[in-house]
Design an enzyme around this catalytic site. Structure first.
Site, PDB file in Angstrom:
ATOM      1  N   CYS A 140       0.835  -1.194   0.000  1.00 31.05           N
ATOM      2  CA  CYS A 140       0.000   0.000   0.000  1.00 31.05           C
ATOM      3  C   CYS A 140       0.880   1.258   0.000  1.00 31.05           C
ATOM      4  CB  CYS A 140      -0.946  -0.053   1.197  1.00 31.05           C
ATOM      5  SG  CYS A 140      -2.215   1.221   1.219  1.00 31.05           S
ATOM      6  N   ASP A 185     -10.360  -2.085  -6.195  1.00 25.68           N
ATOM      7  CA  ASP A 185      -9.359  -1.232  -5.563  1.00 25.68           C
ATOM      8  C   ASP A 185      -9.457   0.180  -6.138  1.00 25.68           C
ATOM      9  OD1 ASP A 185      -7.160  -0.029  -4.440  1.00 25.68           O
ATOM     10  OD2 ASP A 185      -5.795  -1.694  -4.830  1.00 25.68           O
ATOM     11  N   HIS A 217      -8.566  -3.767  -1.879  1.00 22.25           N
ATOM     12  CA  HIS A 217      -7.325  -3.128  -1.463  1.00 22.25           C
ATOM     13  C   HIS A 217      -6.942  -3.578  -0.041  1.00 22.25           C
ATOM     14  CE1 HIS A 217      -4.329   0.144  -1.580  1.00 22.25           C
ATOM     15  NE2 HIS A 217      -4.585   0.276  -0.291  1.00 22.25           N
TER      16      HIS A 217
END
Length: 259
Positions: A140, A185, A217
């Protein structure tokens, strides 16, 4: 931009069960980190990984993942990017952008000007520990800093559901890159994946993009292990990273030694 800025989905997920086996350490400039070391019988001599975490930082899930990399033979260092001020998990109404720009206290920003030096300290620590080939795994938020620091000694990278990556940063990589992406996502949506693919083709570096269906995500770190599709995707993304590093760090080192 090759991926969008972080959003609320970057701080939600599930705490994983287990007892971390590594140790919390302090490296230069008072930077906190977690170090997982492999069993002697499995260790890849001279090869190590920098683990660049999501905004939850050094926590249960990232420590357990570092331990998993260690069991695959890699010395693995997880950096505290946030000076003891990680984002909270599952806090409703959390001001993410305010935290990024100012920190929880208002005077502890989490921007690249503050994080880049931490990455450099992590690379230096690994080198001084005898690591001659450095790979990096970024999750991330952490993906941006893997991609930014190929120029500083990262030879091979793996990132999962990246955020905040600039197109220019991705175009500047100087080594192989593997990406694990989620079907759903908003940070790394379809159009950003396709844009990233075009950029990677232009780099002339080895690359890989794997897309996992049925997950969102954060799946590779914060997915629900009790949901089969999420557990499978998390495990396969980790396997993707290990095989990538084995091929581009370990095998390459052994090949170079034979020359």
């Amino acid at each position: 931009m090759a991926s969008n800025p972080p959003g609320p989905c970057c701080a939600t997920g599930f705490l994983h069960e287990g007892t971390p086996k590594g140790k919390l350490i302090t490296i230069e400039n008072g930077i906190q980190a977690y170090l997982a070391t492999p069993p002697v019988s499995k260790a890849h001599d001279g090869v190590g990984l920098l683990y660049v975490p999501d905004i939850i930082g050094v926590w249960q899930n990232s420590m357990l993942m570092a331990d998993a990399y260690a069991l695959e033979g890699y010395t693995c260092l997880v950096l505290d990017l946030f000076n003891g001020d990680p984002a909270p998990l599952n806090l409703e109404g959390f001001d993410l952008m305010g935290w990024l720009t100012k920190g929880s206290s208002g005077d502890n920003p989490h921007t690249k000007e503050f994080i880049d030096p931490i990455i450099l300290s992590g690379i230096k620590f690994l080198r001084e520990s005898g690591v001659t080939r450095i790979g990096a795994a970024g999750y991330c938020f952490g993906a941006k800093y893997v991609i930014r620091h190929y120029k500083d000694g990262i030879e091979c990278g793996f990132v999962a559901h990246p955020s905040f990556v600039e197109s220019e940063e991705l175009a500047a990589i100087t080594g192989p890159l593997s990406i694990a992406a989620a079907e759903v996502d908003e940070i790394f949506p379809v159009e950003k994946r396709h844009e990233s693919e075009k950029i990677l083709i232009g780099t002339k570096q080895d690359y890989q993009i794997n897309l996992f269906s049925g997950v969102e995500h954060g799946f590779s770190v914060r997915g629900d292990p009790n949901v089969k599709v999420q557990r499978f995707a998390k495990e396969q993304a980790f396997h993707q990273a290990v095989v990538w590093f084995n091929n581009h760090l370990v095998d390459k080192r052994e090949y170079d030694t034979k020359l």
